[in-house]
Design a protein around this motif. Sequence first.
Motif, PDB file in Angstrom:
ATOM      1  N   ILE A 191      34.591  45.926  61.197  1.00  0.00           N
ATOM      2  CA  ILE A 191      34.686  46.801  60.023  1.00  0.00           C
ATOM      3  C   ILE A 191      33.312  47.392  59.722  1.00  0.00           C
ATOM      4  N   LYS A 192      32.280  46.550  59.768  1.00  0.00           N
ATOM      5  CA  LYS A 192      30.913  47.023  59.519  1.00  0.00           C
ATOM      6  C   LYS A 192      30.482  48.026  60.585  1.00  0.00           C
ATOM      7  N   LYS A 193      30.807  47.736  61.836  1.00  0.00           N
ATOM      8  CA  LYS A 193      30.460  48.640  62.944  1.00  0.00           C
ATOM      9  C   LYS A 193      31.086  50.022  62.723  1.00  0.00           C
ATOM     10  N   TYR A 194      32.368  50.042  62.381  1.00  0.00           N
ATOM     11  CA  TYR A 194      33.052  51.317  62.149  1.00  0.00           C
ATOM     12  C   TYR A 194      32.523  52.024  60.906  1.00  0.00           C
ATOM     13  N   ASP A 195      32.193  51.251  59.871  1.00  0.00           N
ATOM     14  CA  ASP A 195      31.656  51.878  58.674  1.00  0.00           C
ATOM     15  C   ASP A 195      30.264  52.462  58.934  1.00  0.00           C
ATOM     16  N   ASP A 196      29.449  51.759  59.711  1.00  0.00           N
ATOM     17  CA  ASP A 196      28.134  52.296  60.087  1.00  0.00           C
ATOM     18  C   ASP A 196      28.282  53.589  60.890  1.00  0.00           C
ATOM     19  N   ALA A 197      29.252  53.605  61.809  1.00  0.00           N
ATOM     20  CA  ALA A 197      29.507  54.815  62.605  1.00  0.00           C
ATOM     21  C   ALA A 197      29.979  55.955  61.713  1.00  0.00           C
ATOM     22  N   ARG A 198      30.788  55.624  60.694  1.00  0.00           N
ATOM     23  CA  ARG A 198      31.273  56.639  59.751  1.00  0.00           C
ATOM     24  C   ARG A 198      30.105  57.244  58.988  1.00  0.00           C
ATOM     25  N   VAL A 199      29.221  56.385  58.479  1.00  0.00           N
ATOM     26  CA  VAL A 199      28.066  56.864  57.719  1.00  0.00           C
ATOM     27  C   VAL A 199      27.164  57.726  58.613  1.00  0.00           C
ATOM     28  N   GLU A 200      26.970  57.297  59.841  1.00  0.00           N
ATOM     29  CA  GLU A 200      26.143  58.076  60.784  1.00  0.00           C
ATOM     30  C   GLU A 200      26.756  59.464  61.016  1.00  0.00           C
ATOM     31  N   ALA A 201      28.076  59.526  61.149  1.00  0.00           N
ATOM     32  CA  ALA A 201      28.750  60.812  61.355  1.00  0.00           C
ATOM     33  C   ALA A 201      28.589  61.717  60.131  1.00  0.00           C
ATOM     34  N   VAL A 202      28.608  61.141  58.930  1.00  0.00           N
ATOM     35  CA  VAL A 202      28.405  61.938  57.713  1.00  0.00           C
ATOM     36  C   VAL A 202      26.980  62.496  57.696  1.00  0.00           C
ATOM     37  N   TRP A 203      25.997  61.682  58.069  1.00  0.00           N
ATOM     38  CA  TRP A 203      24.615  62.171  58.131  1.00  0.00           C
ATOM     39  C   TRP A 203      24.465  63.242  59.209  1.00  0.00           C
ATOM     40  N   ASP A 204      25.188  63.098  60.318  1.00  0.00           N
ATOM     41  CA  ASP A 204      25.177  64.138  61.351  1.00  0.00           C
ATOM     42  C   ASP A 204      25.731  65.447  60.781  1.00  0.00           C
ATOM     43  N   ALA A 205      26.781  65.351  59.974  1.00  0.00           N
ATOM     44  CA  ALA A 205      27.356  66.538  59.332  1.00  0.00           C
ATOM     45  C   ALA A 205      26.317  67.211  58.439  1.00  0.00           C
ATOM     46  N   ILE A 206      25.599  66.405  57.669  1.00  0.00           N
ATOM     47  CA  ILE A 206      24.561  66.946  56.780  1.00  0.00           C
ATOM     48  C   ILE A 206      23.446  67.602  57.595  1.00  0.00           C
ATOM     49  N   ASN A 207      23.059  66.968  58.690  1.00  0.00           N
ATOM     50  CA  ASN A 207      21.995  67.528  59.533  1.00  0.00           C
ATOM     51  C   ASN A 207      22.407  68.842  60.190  1.00  0.00           C
TER      52      ASN A 207
ATOM     53  N   LYS B 209      45.652  37.106  57.028  1.00  0.00           N
ATOM     54  CA  LYS B 209      45.348  36.305  58.208  1.00  0.00           C
ATOM     55  C   LYS B 209      44.375  35.175  57.872  1.00  0.00           C
ATOM     56  N   ASP B 210      44.157  34.371  58.863  1.00  0.00           N
ATOM     57  CA  ASP B 210      43.244  33.230  58.797  1.00  0.00           C
ATOM     58  C   ASP B 210      41.830  33.687  58.410  1.00  0.00           C
ATOM     59  N   PRO B 211      41.162  32.973  57.498  1.00  0.00           N
ATOM     60  CA  PRO B 211      39.803  33.346  57.071  1.00  0.00           C
ATOM     61  C   PRO B 211      38.800  33.462  58.220  1.00  0.00           C
ATOM     62  N   VAL B 212      38.952  32.644  59.258  1.00  0.00           N
ATOM     63  CA  VAL B 212      38.045  32.702  60.415  1.00  0.00           C
ATOM     64  C   VAL B 212      38.226  34.037  61.141  1.00  0.00           C
ATOM     65  N   LEU B 213      39.478  34.428  61.308  1.00  0.00           N
ATOM     66  CA  LEU B 213      39.770  35.717  61.942  1.00  0.00           C
ATOM     67  C   LEU B 213      39.227  36.863  61.082  1.00  0.00           C
ATOM     68  N   LYS B 214      39.432  36.766  59.777  1.00  0.00           N
ATOM     69  CA  LYS B 214      38.925  37.789  58.856  1.00  0.00           C
ATOM     70  C   LYS B 214      37.413  37.949  59.012  1.00  0.00           C
ATOM     71  N   LEU B 215      36.728  36.816  59.098  1.00  0.00           N
ATOM     72  CA  LEU B 215      35.273  36.825  59.239  1.00  0.00           C
ATOM     73  C   LEU B 215      34.850  37.515  60.536  1.00  0.00           C
ATOM     74  N   LYS B 216      35.570  37.218  61.610  1.00  0.00           N
ATOM     75  CA  LYS B 216      35.269  37.833  62.915  1.00  0.00           C
ATOM     76  C   LYS B 216      35.496  39.341  62.858  1.00  0.00           C
ATOM     77  N   MET B 217      36.535  39.748  62.157  1.00  0.00           N
ATOM     78  CA  MET B 217      36.882  41.168  62.101  1.00  0.00           C
ATOM     79  C   MET B 217      35.920  41.954  61.207  1.00  0.00           C
ATOM     80  N   GLU B 218      35.224  41.269  60.312  1.00  0.00           N
ATOM     81  CA  GLU B 218      34.276  41.952  59.432  1.00  0.00           C
ATOM     82  C   GLU B 218      33.170  42.661  60.201  1.00  0.00           C
ATOM     83  N   LYS B 219      32.771  42.095  61.344  1.00  0.00           N
ATOM     84  CA  LYS B 219      31.720  42.766  62.125  1.00  0.00           C
ATOM     85  C   LYS B 219      32.232  44.096  62.699  1.00  0.00           C
TER      86      LYS B 219
END
Length: 133
Positions: A60-76, A48-58
Motif C-alpha cells: 500500500i505504501k509502495k503504491y501510494d509513494d508511486a501515486r505521489v510521485e506521479a502527481v509531482w511529475d504532473a506538476i513538473n 484478514k489476519d493482522p499479520v497479512l494486513k501488516l505485510k500488505m501495508e508495504k
Amino acid sequence: MSYMDYNQFKAIMAENGYQKSKAVDVYLNKAMHYHRLAQKIVANTQDKDPVLKLKMEKFIKKYDDARVEAVWDAINVAKLEKYQGWKFIEDGEEFILQLQIKYQGNMKQATEFEQKQVELSTLYEQAYKEIEK
C-alpha cells in the motif's frame, strides 16, 4: 515525498499559474491507477489476519509513494509547459511546424533542447492516446 491529495495538487497548480493539460492528465491518470491498486489491497485485506494486513501495508505504501510521485511529475510537466509557453499535446503539431519553417525542413539543425521537446511531445501524445482507449 509527502502525502498529496487532489486539493493540494490544485492549490500548487493555481499558486504557480500552471495549467492542466493532456500531458498533465497522463500523469494524473497514472496516479489514479496507483491509488486504485492501493484501494484494492485495502479492500481485500480488511477482514484478514493482522499479520497479512501488516505485510500488505508495504505494498500500500509502495503504491501510494508511486501515486505521489506521479502527481509531482504532473506538476513538473505543467511547470515545463508554462516555461516553454506551449502544451506538449495540444500545441505539439504547431511547435513542430514552426521548427520546420525555422529550419526550412531540415530538423537536424534543431537544437538538442528543441529535439527533446519534439520527442516529449510525441511520447506524451502516444501516452494520452493510450488512456483514451
